[in-house]
Every structure is written in structure tokens, then in C-alpha cells.
Design a protein around this motif. Structure first.
Motif, mmCIF file in Angstrom:
data_model
loop_
_atom_site.group_PDB
_atom_site.id
_atom_site.type_symbol
_atom_site.label_atom_id
_atom_site.label_comp_id
_atom_site.label_asym_id
_atom_site.label_seq_id
_atom_site.Cartn_x
_atom_site.Cartn_y
_atom_site.Cartn_z
ATOM 1 N N UNK A 105 38.416 84.589 -27.436
ATOM 2 C CA UNK A 105 38.028 83.872 -28.657
ATOM 3 C C UNK A 105 37.492 82.748 -27.924
ATOM 4 N N UNK A 106 36.619 81.678 -29.220
ATOM 5 C CA UNK A 106 36.631 81.166 -28.784
ATOM 6 C C UNK A 106 36.548 79.639 -30.175
ATOM 7 N N UNK A 107 36.971 78.903 -30.251
ATOM 8 C CA UNK A 107 36.254 77.831 -31.620
ATOM 9 C C UNK A 107 34.592 76.956 -30.606
ATOM 10 N N UNK B 48 45.801 74.578 -22.765
ATOM 11 C CA UNK B 48 44.332 74.808 -23.248
ATOM 12 C C UNK B 48 43.138 75.898 -22.334
ATOM 13 N N UNK B 49 43.078 77.145 -23.321
ATOM 14 C CA UNK B 49 41.575 78.145 -22.146
ATOM 15 C C UNK B 49 42.703 77.959 -20.944
ATOM 16 N N UNK C 125 41.809 79.493 -26.936
ATOM 17 C CA UNK C 125 40.743 79.862 -28.150
ATOM 18 C C UNK C 125 40.626 78.812 -28.556
ATOM 19 N N UNK C 126 41.462 76.871 -28.030
ATOM 20 C CA UNK C 126 41.320 75.808 -28.752
ATOM 21 C C UNK C 126 40.835 75.776 -29.683
ATOM 22 N N UNK D 71 39.093 68.294 -21.798
ATOM 23 C CA UNK D 71 40.231 68.308 -21.149
ATOM 24 C C UNK D 71 40.505 67.772 -20.118
#
Lengths: 548, 194
Positions: free
Chosen positions: A235-237, B118-119, B143-144, B159
Motif C-alpha cells: 500500500x502507499x499513501x 518508512x517503506x 505504506x507511509x 526520508x
């Protein structure tokens, strides 16, 4: 684009006012030298000739943008160009040819063209607005000199004849002008003009053209473009740090991005399995779940090529796909230090033979790095791996292992698709060839690696262009205005009546100011016949002519 | 005649003004300094927000790299150093030793350290924490989503980013990009005093 002062003076020198009043190209003698020069420069800049030259320059200036690799769209290709043309590349770079659309000279042309168009269109808009309201000129003395004319006798006296003609012509939607004041009491004439919609169309075209320019500027200032590679299950935002590439407009801040999230549930690519088209893609489907804002309801979407997802004013396009093999790396101390799907990029050799890099910066005692290929349907051709089909029917991974310093700890960002082996040494001579599920020990006791399977990834292009819709509307309006101004012609009809015998002689003259399509001859003939018929009627009862 | 000339001059001036405005906007010459924000040591990537100009930090909770639940509300009344990082990110690796050292220095001083990973994946992130001796917890943000929440109040462009949150849950300082020991120590000195 448009000539400010197109020669619209009346062909027969009637006193129709030239709204701008000034003769073209004439420098006012009283003005001081510099003001005169400034005015001259301004007039040159806003002339059609210069606008066309600038438009041509703009087209010419965007040529290198398509011939040379560009920083904005493909920085890797620019790097490639630098290595293959070490002498030429720095010169081109100095000229801004690797980032044409951000180069100052490109902006100069664009702004000059913008100025030229605005400076041309704005005064012309005023003039057209004036012209759309203007009355027709006075009737010339001798109507028989006009391109179309007719003359006949009537029993009506001259004043009545003009009145009747006025009724007929206004019934046809002509705008009328009659002798004004007491200057010519004995003069019986009438000017009529039709086709003002042409000026309205022209006006619409010019205003819409300005609208297009403004819309494009709005899109550039308030829009953004971004790319994101997304592996199945991820998933990404939509936030700057989650995007692989992010090109915001000047007025876009990180907080302005639409706060949606997208998950890739499943990507399916179907390929033609037999025949001469074997291996060609048949269809791509990316099944997404998305939320328009955090905590909002989750919706599904079947994303396809040319079927973008629209969310919160943003369009998301499917622009690419590939394989992401799953690798698990255990270091010399027995810790699992890497366990994830790693996107590999399809090379040029076809059938999705894909290349990629695995970096394990926290392996102990030394950092590990791997470069290699993922082969979806592998066949061994004389010791060389080849892919014979793009679907993953018989996936194989082949990696070369390195140990040492990845060069990542110094803080300088690296590409995830490139391994800098300058501080590393190769482990073993032969590549590590693995089938799905296979685990191999690394040479020199550095640990082991498992090729656990694969996922697929898609690359998404995310665009927000608030100028798109207004530009479309203005574009359509401009086209409509242009058509109107081409199809409607302005035509004038003049009537003069002179007393003769018991009645009078009526002269009818006609003129089309622009008659490219050539329909005025027939229109004039039918009008003249109608006028003649109206003048033949015995009485001048107002109703009789109007009722028809 | 003179009226037409005056109008032409007015149009000319209006267009020229429009173009000048466009040039200013396009080149960003109108780049003002917003009040209440102080750069530290001339470095625009490290800033202090004055009291009254501190944005309220969003609430968040999540799963840590070791699988336990963590809510930021558990840190109420403490100064929190919130570091957005990833094991894949080169500048994060550059700043990691400084963060580990600061966390040791401020242990027991009412300052909590907290990471947002993050990620990343758990395997890589845990290896990173082991490697750099980072013992404070991190919330996994593959997913940030947490990052996006914070971006609505602080312009997190990438980041790493490190935020210092005061005792009333307002963001008092930020370092965009790799943070140094002295930058964070300067911010912490101000925040723990006030």
C-alpha cells in the motif's frame, strides 16, 4: 497568431470609424525618443509576424527535448549519455539541453510568446467588441458600383420606398442605419448590415485563446506529477516521501497532495500463448483497493492501460509492470537480514528477462550485495539463460554475490537499481543459479540466500492538472468561435431611392465583406427580388409588408 | 486619437505588469520568510518553531518492528524525538549513530525517542537497529500513512525527517534530511527548558 491591425478599412472609404484610431506603424513625432522606441518594440512584439516566429522557435526549442534524454523524465538515460559522450555531454548540459523545459531560454521564448499573444489579443478583443456594436457605414452615392446591385422603378415615393425596404431588411435580421439629423433632408437612403455573429465568434476565439494560456499556466503552477512503483500486497499513501518521483508545480507544497492510499491486491497480465503473436500482451489488470482519505471507506478498482483511476481530482495511470523476486538473506551470524520482494526491471532482450539489485546493508560481518537477473520462463541455451515467454512459467534467478562496503553509510543517496562494487569483492566465480524455493550457501561462509518466489509490480503515474478541464473548455470554445467567424460572413445592403415621375427609382446595392464561401450572390438576388415585390404593392400600410 | 493612445498605453502597462508578476511567480523571487520559524546555524534544513507557532502533532498508533502495539498517547507529558527513517535510506544510515548516542544521553531526562520506519520490512529494519545499537521502538509505516498524517502539519518532503515534539504535543523543532548530534541537541536544549 493574429494581426492586430488587419486591413479592415472600408473598401469605399466610408467614414466607419477605425476604433483604434491610429495608423499602423506610425511613430508619434511628439513622443520622446525612448518612449517611441519602446512603443515600436511593443508593436513589433505584438505583431503577427513575431508571434509566428516565436511559435516556430518554441516548436524548434522543444526538439532537443525529444531527441536528447531529459532529467525530468529519465535521469538514468542522462547519466548514460554522459558516459557515452564524455566530451559533448557537458557542453549540452551547460546549454540546458538535458532539461529543456526548465531552461531559461525556453522560459524566455515561452514568456515572450505569452506576452506577444496577450498584447495582441487584449487590444483586439476591445476592438472586436466595438466592432460587434458598430452601425453600418452610410450608403455610398453610386450603388451600381458595388459588386452586387439592382435598380427598378416603383410607384411609391422615395420616403415610402425606403420605409418599406427598412421593414423587409429588419425582418431579415439586418441592423439598420438611416440618414441622421437634418444634414441631408432630401436624401433617402438606408444602410443595412448582417453577420455580426462573425465578430462575436472572433471575440469568443480570442477570449478562449487567453483562457487556454491561463489554464495551461494554472496547471503548471498548481498541478503535480509523480511516479510510484508498487509491489503486489503493498500500500502507499500519496505523500512526497512515499513517491519515487515527485514533480510539484511551483505553488504545490507537500501538504497539498490528495491524501489517498492505494493498495495493489493483484496484478494479472495475460499473454498470447501460440501463433505468430506468441508472447504479445493480451491484457493487463491491476486490481486496486483505495481510500480517498485516511480512515475512509475502501473501494475496489480494476486499473487498466488507458483506464485510469480518478481519485480526489488526481488521475492514476498504469504505465508499466514487472517482476519482483522474493529473496531471503541470512548473514554469517545466522540472522535474517533481508526478506522482501525486490523489483527487477525488464531489460531490452524481451520476454521479461529482468535485471535487478539486492542490497543488504546490515549483514554481518560485512555488507552484502547481489546483482543478477530474474528469468520468468527460463531455458538454458548453451550455458546462457534466456527467457522464452513473458509469463512466469518456469522462473529462475541468477545472482552474482558481493561482500564489502556498499557505500551507502556515508549518506549519499544511491539508485536502488545499481550496485556500486568499488568497495566490494566478488564471492565465488560462478553465479548463484536458483529455482523457486531453492536456498544456496554463499561462498566464504557469508551466509545463505533463498529465492522464495516472486510477486509482480506495477508502476503508476500520478498526475494532478487543475488546468486540464478549463483548457479543454476553452479549447472547444476557441474552436467554436473560429468556426463561427469562418462560417458567418458580414454583408451589407444599401438602398437609395430617388423621386422619378409619379413614383421613384430604387437602387439596391450589396457587398459581402468576406465571401470566401461565395453564397452572397444568391442571397442578394433573393433579397432584391423580395424588395422589388414589396415595392410593387400599392399601399404603404405598415402591416402588409411585415406580416409575411 | 489621444484617448486611443492612452488606452493603448494602459493595455501595454497592464500586460507588462502581468508578465512581470508571472516572472516573479515562476522564478520564486517572492520567497518570504514565515514568522515564528528560526533556522539553526543558518541551516535551512533544521528549524525551531517559536511558542505559539508550533503545529499540533497528529495522534497515531501502530505496530512496532517487534510486533507490539504502540500509541503515541502513552508519551503524554514527555518531550518526544520522532525520527522518520528506513534501512534502505542512505542519509538515515549517516544520522543513525548520532540518534543512538542522543537517545543514550537523554535517557532518564524526560525525553523519549521514537522511530517511524518508512517503506521498510521488519527483517531489514531489525537488522538496522541491531547494527546501529538503536534500542528505542519504531512503528512500522510501510505504506507511509503515518508520514502522510504528519505531512499535513509539517512539510515532510522525504526520508529522513526528525521532529521534536514538546510536552503539550506541539512540534517545536524539525530537521529535514540527515540530522546531526548538535542540531538535535540545540533543539532539545530549547524544548526541555521551556
Amino acid at each position: 497568431m493574429t494581426n492586430v491591425r488587419a486591413p479592415e478599412a472600408d473598401p469605399f472609404g466610408s467614414p466607419a470609424p477605425e476604433p483604434d484610431g491610429q495608423p499602423r506603424g506610425h511613430l508619434t513625432g511628439g513622443a520622446s525618443g525612448s518612449a517611441g522606441w519602446l512603443k515600436w518594440a511593443w508593436r513589433q512584439l505584438t505583431s503577427m509576424r513575431i508571434a509566428l516566429i516565436l511559435l516556430f522557435l518554441l516548436a524548434l526549442a522543444s526538439v532537443p527535448g525529444s531527441m536528447l534524454p531529459q532529467e525530468g523524465s529519465d535521469p538514468a538515460a542522462v547519466q548514460q549519455y554522459f558516459t557515452s559522450h564524455p566530451a559533448l555531454a557537458p557542453v549540452l548540459n551547460r546549454l540546458g539541453l538535458f532539461n529543456v523545459f526548465a531552461a531559461p531560454w525556453f522560459a524566455a521564448i515561452y514568456l515572450l510568446l505569452f506576452t506577444s499573444l496577450v498584447g495582441c489579443v487584449v487590444p483586439r478583443t476591445f476592438r472586436l467588441a466595438g466592432s460587434a456594436r458598430a452601425l453600418p457605414p452610410r450608403a455610398p452615392r453610386n450603388l451600381s458600383r458595388l459588386p452586387r446591385s439592382a435598380s427598378y422603378a416603383t410607384a411609391l415615393d422615395a420616403g415610402q420606398a425606403v420605409e418599406v425596404a427598412a421593414r423587409v431588411l429588419s425582418g431579415h435580421g439586418f441592423r439598420l442605419r438611416r440618414p441622421g439629423g437634418a444634414s441631408e433632408p432630401a436624401d433617402h437612403w438606408l444602410s443595412a448590415e448582417k453577420g455580426y455573429l462573425r465578430e462575436a465568434g472572433n471575440l469568443l476565439f480570442h477570449l478562449a485563446l487567453l483562457g487556454v494560456l491561463v489554464s495551461v499556466a494554472l496547471g503548471g503552477l498548481f498541478g503535480y506529477k509523480a511516479d510510484r512503483l508498487l509491489v503486489q500486497g503493498q500500500t502507499f499513501a500519496d505523500t512526497a516521501s512515499a513517491l519515487d518521483e515527485f514533480h510539484p508545480g511551483r505553488f504545490v507544497t507537500a501538504a497539498d497532495l490528495a491524501p489517498f492510499t492505494i493498495r495493489l491486491n493483484q496484478f494479472t497480465a495475460a499473454y498470447i500463448a501460440a501463433g505468430p503473436q506468441r508472447g504479445q500482451p493480451a491484457s493487463f489488470h491491476a486490481e486496486l483497493s483505495y481510500t480517498a482519505r485516511p480512515g475512509g471507506p475502501s473501494r475496489g478498482y480494476d486499473l487498466q492501460v488507458n483506464r485510469p483511476l480518478s481519485v480526489d481530482g488526481v488521475k492514476v495511470y498504469l504505465i508499466g509492470h514487472g517482476y519482483a523476486p522474493l529473496f531471503r538473506v541470512t548473514d554469517a551470524r545466522g540472522q535474517v537480514v533481508y526478506d522482501q520482494a525486490t523489483p527487477f526491471i525488464a531489460g531490452s532482450s524481451g520476454n521479461f528477462l529482468s535485471e535487478g539489485v539486492v542490497k543488504v546493508p546490515d549483514a554481518q560481518p560485512q555488507q552484502l550485495g547481489f546483482t543478477g537477473v530474474f528469468v520468468p520462463t527460463a531455458v538454458d541455451v548453451g550455458g546462457i539463460l534466456e527467457s522464452v515467454f513473458p509469463a512466469a512459467d518456469h522462473p529462475v534467478a541468477s545472482l552474482i554475490a558481493y561482500a564489502g562496503n556498499l557505500g551507502i553509510d556515508s549518506g549519499v543517496p544511491q539508485s536502488v537499481y545499481q550496485l556500486d562494487t568499488a568497495g566490494m569483492h566478488r564471492l565465488g566465480a560462478a553465479p548463484l543459479l536458483m529455482r523457486e524455493g531453492q536456498t544456496l550457501r554463499l561462498p566464504s561462509g557469508q551466509g545463505m540466500i533463498t529465492f522464495a518466489g516472486y510477486d509482480q509490480w506495477v508502476s503508476l503515474a500520478i498526475t494532478h492538472d487543475p488546468g486540464q478541464l478549463p483548457a479543454l473548455v476553452c479549447g472547444i470554445a476557441a474552436l467554436g468561435g473560429l468556426l463561427l467567424s469562418f462560417m458567418v460572413r458580414r454583408r451589407r445592403v444599401f438602398i437609395r431611392a430617388r423621386a422619378a415621375g409619379h413614383g421613384s427609382t430604387v437602387q439596391v446595392g450589396g457587398l459581402a465583406r468576406t465571401d470566401a464561401s461565395g453564397g452572397f450572390e444568391a442571397e442578394f438576388a433573393s433579397l432584391a427580388a423580395e424588395l422589388r415585390a414589396a415595392h410593387r404593392r400599392p399601399a404603404s400600410r405598415p402591416d402588409s409588408a411585415e406580416g409575411k | 486619437m489621444s484617448r486611443a493612445r492612452r488606452r493603448a498605453a494602459a493595455v501595454m502597462a497592464a500586460v507588462a505588469a502581468g508578465v512581470a508578476l508571472a516572472v516573479v511567480l515562476l522564478t520564486g523571487a517572492a520567497n518570504g520568510n514565515s514568522s515564528g520559524v528560526t533556522d539553526i546555524g543558518g541551516n535551512t534544513s533544521a528549524v525551531l518553531y517559536a511558542a505559539g507557532h508550533r503545529p499540533l502533532a497528529p495522534e497515531f498508533s501502530g505496530t512496532t518492528l517487534t510486533g507490539s502495539r504502540l500509541s503515541v498517547s502513552a508519551y503524554r507529558g514527555k518531550v518526544v524525538v520522532l525520527n522518520f527513517w528506513g534501512s534502505w535510506c542512505a542519509p538515515c544510515r549517516e544520522e543513525a549513530p548520532a540518534l543512538a548516542a542522543l537517545a543514550r544521553t537523554y535517557r532518564g531526562a524526560g525525553v523519549a525517542f521514537l522511530g517511524v520506519d518508512v517503506r521498510d520490512t521488519d527483517a531489514s529494519a531489525q537488522a538496522f537497529a541491531r547494527d546501529f545499537g538503536i534500542t528505542y521502538p519504531s512503528v512500522a509505516d510501510p505504506a507511509s500513512v503515518v508520514t502522510m498524517d504528519f505531512t499535513t502539519v509539517v512539510p515532510i518532503a522525504g526520508t529522513p525527517t526528525t521532529l521534536v515534539i514538546d510536552r503539550t504535543r506541539h512540534i517545536a523543532g524539525a530537521v529535514f534530511g540527515a540530522a546531526t548530534y548538535s542540531e538535535l541537541a540545540t533543539i532539545l536544549a530549547t524544548v526541555t527548558r521551556g
